[in-house]
Design an enzyme around this catalytic site. Structure first.
Site, PDB file in Angstrom:
ATOM      1  N   SER A 160       0.838  -1.186   0.000  1.00  0.00           N
ATOM      2  CA  SER A 160       0.000   0.000   0.000  1.00  0.00           C
ATOM      3  C   SER A 160       0.883   1.250   0.000  1.00  0.00           C
ATOM      4  O   SER A 160       1.675   1.443  -0.916  1.00  0.00           O
ATOM      5  CB  SER A 160      -0.952  -0.045   1.195  1.00  0.00           C
ATOM      6  OG  SER A 160      -1.958   0.920   1.077  1.00  0.00           O
ATOM      7  N   ASP A 162      -9.146  -5.511  -4.928  1.00  0.00           N
ATOM      8  CA  ASP A 162      -8.722  -4.401  -4.071  1.00  0.00           C
ATOM      9  C   ASP A 162      -9.578  -3.174  -4.353  1.00  0.00           C
ATOM     10  O   ASP A 162      -9.627  -2.676  -5.473  1.00  0.00           O
ATOM     11  CB  ASP A 162      -7.244  -4.094  -4.339  1.00  0.00           C
ATOM     12  CG  ASP A 162      -6.639  -3.133  -3.327  1.00  0.00           C
ATOM     13  OD1 ASP A 162      -7.397  -2.486  -2.585  1.00  0.00           O
ATOM     14  OD2 ASP A 162      -5.403  -3.032  -3.292  1.00  0.00           O
ATOM     15  N   HIS A 164      -7.245  -5.865  -0.689  1.00  0.00           N
ATOM     16  CA  HIS A 164      -6.076  -5.013  -0.475  1.00  0.00           C
ATOM     17  C   HIS A 164      -5.000  -5.661   0.378  1.00  0.00           C
ATOM     18  O   HIS A 164      -3.812  -5.541   0.097  1.00  0.00           O
ATOM     19  CB  HIS A 164      -6.520  -3.695   0.163  1.00  0.00           C
ATOM     20  CG  HIS A 164      -5.437  -2.671   0.271  1.00  0.00           C
ATOM     21  ND1 HIS A 164      -4.754  -2.189  -0.826  1.00  0.00           N
ATOM     22  CD2 HIS A 164      -4.916  -2.034   1.353  1.00  0.00           C
ATOM     23  CE1 HIS A 164      -3.861  -1.295  -0.434  1.00  0.00           C
ATOM     24  NE2 HIS A 164      -3.933  -1.190   0.877  1.00  0.00           N
TER      25      HIS A 164
END
Length: 731
Positions: free
Chosen positions: A585, A673, A705
């Protein structure tokens, strides 16, 4: 180097399977057995529930374990711990909750086989199944919410009713933006997933990443004796209710309501959503108890039923931030501040409140609240006295690196403890009388499982050129983890591990990825750059508008500091020519920035669902507000992108440095995601492919995610190690 012989694929998978198999405690419940009082003390029963990854079948097991604890009459802080019961596997439990007395356990269970996918509410006594309610067949609501954001399963004080949250039924023709809690008896109502023909293609909003099936939550009450379910009326139509609990008299319920107008934004990991604390009586009368311009969470009622504490923060801006703890006096109908935001904490002092309160956090005197929170590179345990507002740390830094409160009942605290070199276990202690909190005596449950790692804590000060003029004087931290089993003076490759968020952190707690990498002979540097939680609100605010520069420089400064320090013991040497980087991320965002801004420094890179181009992410992320806030721009719901805003986002993105990237890149993307579209990673993949740069992409079509599936995590870890092995030429 000796450790390289162990880095074959089968050996890596075997080691990962062993380390990921260490169970983690997730909840605990304590009941006092007054009727079993012994001559030398009072007996308590502790029931803990654990989660354990099982990589062979790719499943996550859930099981329970029980202890008998005896408090010594002569010295109340002494605990005699009896051997635990054998573990018992829990099948299909979505939610469970013990009644206040401990005599009853409620379970929301999803079945397989003949009734696959159907949900039941079970009530168990100490001897048998007492009641079962077929929730799906009753058709009062959709699926029960089991998530930590909305979900709850709360017993009334009289132990005759249960309060929970479920997906509401949608009326025919109802638009989602005006969706509320429809009447349970409406003749036009249909169960979730059964739209009318004309509504089959209607778009229904949800609450984003990790909450994709959560749209219109409703509060539900099950009457155990009657076997009935009622959907409570009166929840304001503009909010979605969750985190509900009963008032002491059972005549009303408290809940958090999140605004879903004009549209829903992603809620998971975002404590900055507009919400308020409400009180709803069983006649449908609803009152807002808190202000309605803040963000509210974790309401917890005191044992005497008079005080309600909850957490409060700002709306928009950093999606995770330092929170206040507020106290609502039900008799005086007044709100007062218990714990304030900490802007600039001193090194060894309380650094603020950053995480949800456990379901049971009150001492039995209704005067003190116990909670866990980040403090620099640690998670510690604290108690606040509501009469003095004094916050005291009660965890022992000499015993464990990280402390997380699971429950406190009858003043018996149960905590989850671990360290970067020690697998998770439980510890228990009695909370002393007010004023004596510094004398807590902790007893661990179970044997220590040390894994042979050395942990060095680095406190890092930015250079004058790297200072933030608006927030000068901030420092940050990092954790350097190395093996204590390598020959002296061994040159060790360094993995730079970067957390996402960006407003989260690495604690000095058990981390499977770090533990296995160290066992394989790598050193791992876990960086808590400025903007990480646990370092005060100023640190969090300093990052807004400075992503891609301040955080990148912090990570690089931490790496250079680690390489210069080597380790305090000088027993091994970090190899500056064998440095690799990984992250997910925002951690992936930083990793890609680092290999672009320092193209000759990092020899390989592995990233999970990275942010690559903030400008193209703007229209695909469930947290569009953060896409503005992180680059220093204000957000409003009616915001439209401008050329200037898109230019700013592009300039702060790793894609701008793609032509400079030389490091081989491994991308791991989740096809589902919602937070960072997998097309972000594909954008970098295509850019690198067009330039002939080494790149490999792993696509996990059913993952979101976090890439949290057990088999996915094992696959990713193996591929990361092999990628590093290949490009560091460690064969």
């Amino acid at each position: 180097m000796e450790f390289l012989a162990r880095m074959e694929p089968d050996a890596i998978s075997t080691l990962y399977r062993e380390y990921s198999g260490y169970p983690t405690p997730i909840s605990a419940f304590v009941t006092a057995n007054d009727y079993m009082a012994l001559l030398n003390g009072t007996s308590f029963t502790l029931i803990a529930e654990w989660s354990q990854s099982e990589t062979f079948q790719g499943t996550r097991l859930h099981y329970a374990q029980q202890w008998t604890l005896i408090q010594n009459y002569s010295k109340e802080t002494d605990i005699d711990i009896q051997p635990p019961s054998p573990c018992s596997l829990l099948h299909g439990e979505l939610l469970s909750s013990y009644s206040l007395s401990g005599d009853l356990k409620a379970v929301v269970r999803e079945t397989s086989g003949q009734f696959a996918g159907q949900q039941f509410l079970e009530v168990w006594s100490n001897s048998s199944l007492k009641k079962i309610i077929h929730l799906t067949a009753l058709n009062k609501h959709g699926r029960v919410y089991e998530d930590a954001q909305f979900g709850c399963l709360a017993w009334s004080t009289c132990e005759s009713r249960l309060l929970y949250v479920a997906e509401g039924k949608r009326s025919i023709g109802e638009s989602y933006t005006s969706a509320s809690s429809p009447s349970a008896g409406e003749s036009t109502a249909r169960p979730l997933g059964s739209p009318s023909e004309k509504d089959r293609s209607m778009y229904w909003e949800d609450w984003g990443e990790g909450l994709t099936s959560k749209s219109v939550p409703v509060l539900c009450v099950a009457d155990v004796a009657k076997g009935t379910v009622t959907v409570l009326q009166g929840v304001p139509s503009h909010v979605s209710p969750g985190q509900a609990l009963w008032a002491h008299d059972g005549e009303c319920v408290f809940f958090v309501g999140w605004w879903h107008e004009p549209f829903r934004l992603g809620l998971r990991f975002c404590s900055n959503r507009r919400s308020a604390l409400f009180c709803l009586d069983l006649e449908g009368n609803c009152e807002c108890l808190s202000g309605d311009t803040s963000s509210v969470s974790s309401p917890r009622l005191s044992p005497d039923g008079r005080y309600l504490v909850y957490l409060e923060g700002q709306v928009f801006g950093p999606h995770s931030q330092c929170l206040t703890m507020q106290q609502y006096d039900l008799e005086m109908r007044s709100i007062s501040l218990l714990v304030d935001v900490v802007n600039r904490p001193k090194k060894d002092e309380f650094a603020g409140l950053y995480e949800a309160l456990p379901p049971r956090c009150w001492a039995s005197d209704s005067q003190r609240v116990v909670f866990s929170s980040a403090r620099r590179n640690w998670r510690d345990l604290f108690v606040v006295d509501r009469t003095t507002r004094r916050v005291t740390r009660i965890s022992d830094p000499e015993k464990f690196g990280s402390w997380k409160l699971l429950t406190i009942q009858n003043n018996l605290m149960v905590v989850h403890c671990s360290h970067l070199n020690e697998a998770p276990r439980l510890a228990v202690a009695f909370l002393p009388l007010a004023g004596g909190e510094g004398e807590v005596s902790w007893d661990p449950l179970g044997e220590s499982c040390l894994r042979g790692a050395i942990v060095n804590v680095l406190d890092i000060i930015p250079t004058p050129q790297e200072e933030n003029p608006e927030y000068s004087g901030l420092d940050f931290g990092a954790l350097l983890v190395t093996s204590n089993h390598l020959p002296s003076r061994t040159k060790v490759p360094l993995v730079v591990f970067i957390h996402g968020g960006p407003h989260s952190q690495f604690f000095a707690e058990w981390n499977v990825t770090t533990a296995v990498l160290v066992k394989l002979g790598f050193a791992v540097l876990m960086v808590n750059y400025r903007g990480s939680t646990g370092f005060g609100q100023d640190s969090i605010l300093s990052l807004a508008g400075n992503i891609g520069s301040q955080d990148v420089k912090d990570v690089q400064r931490a790496v250079l500091t680690a390489l210069a320090d080597q380790t305090a013991e000088k027993l091994l040497t970090l190899d500056p020519d064998k440095v690799v980087v990984m992250g997910g991320s925002h951690g992936g965002f930083l990793a890609c920035h680092l290999i672009g801004q320092y193209p000759d420094f990092y020899k390989a890179c592995a990233v999970r669902n990275p942010v690559i181009n903030a400008a193209t992410l703007l229209g695909t992320s469930d947290i569009v507000d953060w896409r503005y806030s992180c680059v220093g721009l204000q957000y409003s719901y009616d915001q439209l992108p401008t050329p200037e805003a898109l230019t700013t986002m592009l300039q702060k993105s790793p894609i701008s440095y793609a032509p400079q990237i030389k490091s081989p890149v491994l991308l791991m993307l989740g096809g589902k995601d919602r937070r960072v579209s997998p097309h972000q990673g594909l954008e970098l993949y295509r850019s690198l492919k067009s330039r002939g740069s080494p790149v490999r992409l792993l696509w996990f079509a059913e993952d979101a995610h976090s890439l949290a599936r057990v088999d996915t995590q094992a696959d990713c870890f193996l591929n990361v190690v092999l990628w590093f092995q290949q490009h560091l030429h460690l064969h």
